[in-house]
Design an enzyme around this catalytic site. Structure first.
Site, PDB file in Angstrom:
ATOM      1  N   HIS A 179     -13.710  48.051  63.890  1.00  0.00           N
ATOM      2  CA  HIS A 179     -14.586  47.300  64.783  1.00  0.00           C
ATOM      3  C   HIS A 179     -14.300  47.610  66.244  1.00  0.00           C
ATOM      4  O   HIS A 179     -13.248  48.149  66.601  1.00  0.00           O
ATOM      5  CB  HIS A 179     -14.606  45.809  64.455  1.00  0.00           C
TER       6      HIS A 179
ATOM      7  N   HIS B 154     -12.368  40.884  72.961  1.00  0.00           N
ATOM      8  CA  HIS B 154     -12.830  39.697  72.242  1.00  0.00           C
ATOM      9  C   HIS B 154     -14.284  39.401  72.594  1.00  0.00           C
ATOM     10  O   HIS B 154     -14.792  39.836  73.628  1.00  0.00           O
ATOM     11  CB  HIS B 154     -11.918  38.503  72.537  1.00  0.00           C
TER      12      HIS B 154
ATOM     13  N   ASP C 256     -10.995  46.745  68.360  1.00  0.00           N
ATOM     14  CA  ASP C 256      -9.698  47.370  68.082  1.00  0.00           C
ATOM     15  C   ASP C 256      -9.326  48.392  69.151  1.00  0.00           C
ATOM     16  O   ASP C 256     -10.008  49.390  69.328  1.00  0.00           O
ATOM     17  CB  ASP C 256      -9.728  48.100  66.736  1.00  0.00           C
TER      18      ASP C 256
ATOM     19  N   HIS D 138     -11.207  45.368  60.570  1.00  0.00           N
ATOM     20  CA  HIS D 138     -10.111  45.570  61.517  1.00  0.00           C
ATOM     21  C   HIS D 138      -9.229  46.653  60.910  1.00  0.00           C
ATOM     22  O   HIS D 138      -8.440  46.398  60.007  1.00  0.00           O
ATOM     23  CB  HIS D 138      -9.327  44.266  61.706  1.00  0.00           C
TER      24      HIS D 138
ATOM     25  N   HIS E 181      -1.925  40.309  73.119  1.00  0.00           N
ATOM     26  CA  HIS E 181      -1.304  39.410  72.147  1.00  0.00           C
ATOM     27  C   HIS E 181       0.225  39.487  72.223  1.00  0.00           C
ATOM     28  O   HIS E 181       0.775  40.497  72.661  1.00  0.00           O
ATOM     29  CB  HIS E 181      -1.763  39.758  70.733  1.00  0.00           C
TER      30      HIS E 181
ATOM     31  N   ARG F 287      -2.127  34.611  72.247  1.00  0.00           N
ATOM     32  CA  ARG F 287      -2.733  35.378  73.334  1.00  0.00           C
ATOM     33  C   ARG F 287      -1.919  35.128  74.603  1.00  0.00           C
ATOM     34  O   ARG F 287      -1.838  34.008  75.076  1.00  0.00           O
ATOM     35  CB  ARG F 287      -4.185  34.940  73.489  1.00  0.00           C
TER      36      ARG F 287
ATOM     37  N   HIS G 280      -6.833  43.742  72.302  1.00  0.00           N
ATOM     38  CA  HIS G 280      -8.172  43.700  71.717  1.00  0.00           C
ATOM     39  C   HIS G 280      -9.228  43.225  72.703  1.00  0.00           C
ATOM     40  O   HIS G 280      -8.950  42.372  73.547  1.00  0.00           O
ATOM     41  CB  HIS G 280      -8.206  42.729  70.519  1.00  0.00           C
TER      42      HIS G 280
ATOM     43  N   HIS H 161     -12.347  38.756  67.672  1.00  0.00           N
ATOM     44  CA  HIS H 161     -12.477  40.153  68.081  1.00  0.00           C
ATOM     45  C   HIS H 161     -13.938  40.537  68.205  1.00  0.00           C
ATOM     46  O   HIS H 161     -14.787  40.089  67.435  1.00  0.00           O
ATOM     47  CB  HIS H 161     -11.810  41.071  67.064  1.00  0.00           C
TER      48      HIS H 161
END
Length: 167
Positions: A100, A68, A103, A92, A141, A158, A66, A84
């Site tokens: 969003h 951020h 993604d 999401h 992630h 993360r 993702h 995010h």
């Protein structure tokens, strides 16, 4: 000779606008080994995202991936990157037009913990604007993204973080 020089100068001026570029060097968060380099290339109203990663969980493991909201990887756990990237207030929900900007499709690691990544997305830009990824963080992630839990996808801790910069 002058005409040829002018033509070449004109081509050089057009190319950057036609393919704005950015990249990020992903570094492992504390206690992890994931790292890599990802490039973003503007292609019209879409962005090509490509790169390679290593140090991932091996054997076909899937990792959430993702953009951020903050360009900050200073905390050892990547939490300084914030949530995010979601400048348009979308859910999401990867794979729909109503998702969003943060993604991205998941990363799938090979048996040796490496991955090649290549996708084209239409919800971000490399150019200036509300959906620009410039100055934002990119996060890998630990777990797969479930593509439904709001607002994070329930993709766990993360394991790598980097700040996206213009090339």
């Amino acid at each position: 000779m002058i005409l040829a020089t002018a033509a070449l100068a004109g081509c050089a001026a057009v190319e950057p606008a036609a393919g704005a570029r950015a990249s990020v060097q992903l570094e492992p968060t504390r206690g992890n080994t994931a790292a890599g380099r990802i490039e973003f290339v503007q292609q019209g109203d879409r962005v090509l995202v490509r790169g390679t990663l290593s140090g991932l969980q091996p054997e076909n493991a899937e990792h959430g991936f993702h953009v951020h909201e903050k360009g900050d990887c200073s905390s050892g756990d990547g939490m300084s990157a914030g949530g995010h990237f979601n400048p348009l207030g979308k859910p999401h929900a990867h794979g729909t037009s109503e998702r969003h900007a943060g993604d991205l499709p998941a990363i799938r690691a090979a048996a040796d913990g490496t991955a090649s990544y290549l996708v084209e997305v239409d919800v971000i830009t490399v150019r200036a604007g509300p959906t620009s990824v410039l100055g934002k963080a990119l996060i890998v992630h630990r777990d797969p993204d479930d593509y439904s839990t709001q607002p994070t996808g329930n993709s766990g801790s993360r394991v790598a973080c980097g700040v996206i910069h213009a090339d």
